[in-house]
Design an enzyme around this catalytic site. Sequence first.
Site, PDB file in Angstrom:
ATOM      1  N   TYR A 156       0.913  -1.237  -0.001  1.00 38.25           N
ATOM      2  CA  TYR A 156       0.123   0.189   0.155  1.00 38.25           C
ATOM      3  C   TYR A 156       0.796   1.167  -0.116  1.00 38.25           C
ATOM      4  O   TYR A 156       1.450   1.542   1.114  1.00 38.25           O
ATOM      5  CB  TYR A 156      -0.682   0.018   1.243  1.00 38.25           C
ATOM      6  N   LYS A 187      -1.202  -7.798  -2.611  1.00 35.24           N
ATOM      7  CA  LYS A 187      -2.445  -7.171  -2.752  1.00 35.24           C
ATOM      8  C   LYS A 187      -2.174  -5.676  -2.797  1.00 35.24           C
ATOM      9  O   LYS A 187      -1.457  -5.159  -2.176  1.00 35.24           O
ATOM     10  CB  LYS A 187      -3.186  -7.408  -1.383  1.00 35.24           C
TER      11      LYS A 187
END
Length: 276
Positions: A156, A187
């Site tokens: 992220y 992810k």
Amino acid sequence: MSYSPTYNEVGKRIRLSRILRNDRAVVFAFDHGVEHGPSDFPPEHVNPRVILEKVVDAGVDAIMMLPGIARITWDIWGNKTALIVKVTSKTNLRPKDERLLQSPFGYVEDAVALGADAVAATVYWGSQYEDLMLQRWFTIRESAETYGLPCLQLAYPRGPAIANRYDVEIVRYGARAAAESGADLIKTYYTGNLETFREVVRAASGIPVLMSGGPRREKEIDFLRDVWNVIQAGGKGVVVGRNIFQHKNPKAMIKAVKAVVHEDKTPEEAVKLLEQ
């Protein structure tokens, strides 16, 4: 002379295959009770057992959650779906300038003890605490390697110098950094369209990329289109929480997402499953 994989490599391959069914995965994200607080859940889903029974029954490929909730719900998911234990987290109770740091929330040994198929940890690329999170990431990855456990990195990009965390240049930078730091699964954020997400997949250099489900979309068809674009771009699926547990019919929503990911259904075909 033929190559013989190490014990660790064999274990990692087997566990990855439990998560990536037909090389793709729909993973239910369930770390929001710490990351966002219980107010993220509708009243009927504050009790984790209620929503987990629904997602397991709907046939989700894996569940990603923190060790404590995994421990008290084992009878629901055990031997029915893959488990990814997230061993870092943070609360929004912290001062705002310290929310760009993920802290230890368990150990790889906890994941092993629980029978997990993978471990997960977040790195906020671009954060002022990036160095500390990287130290923790490498400690986690080294320990997981010993046990043959795959590592999912929640890559992220977030930090004071990042104006738009969804910008393709920022997201693909984070995906490349995740690949270069040894992630087995990545992810990350959806960049808004098929073409730009294809650049994220390319930057990941062959490491499977899963889309972060993000905030609840007002219209289900819009979320299903996001998932479809990710698959068409070469992504391997989605790690989704709020678009499931905040939905009025979580089981039907999972089945719709699975239809796109595993059956190559169009969003228009998949959304009809919500009407049944």
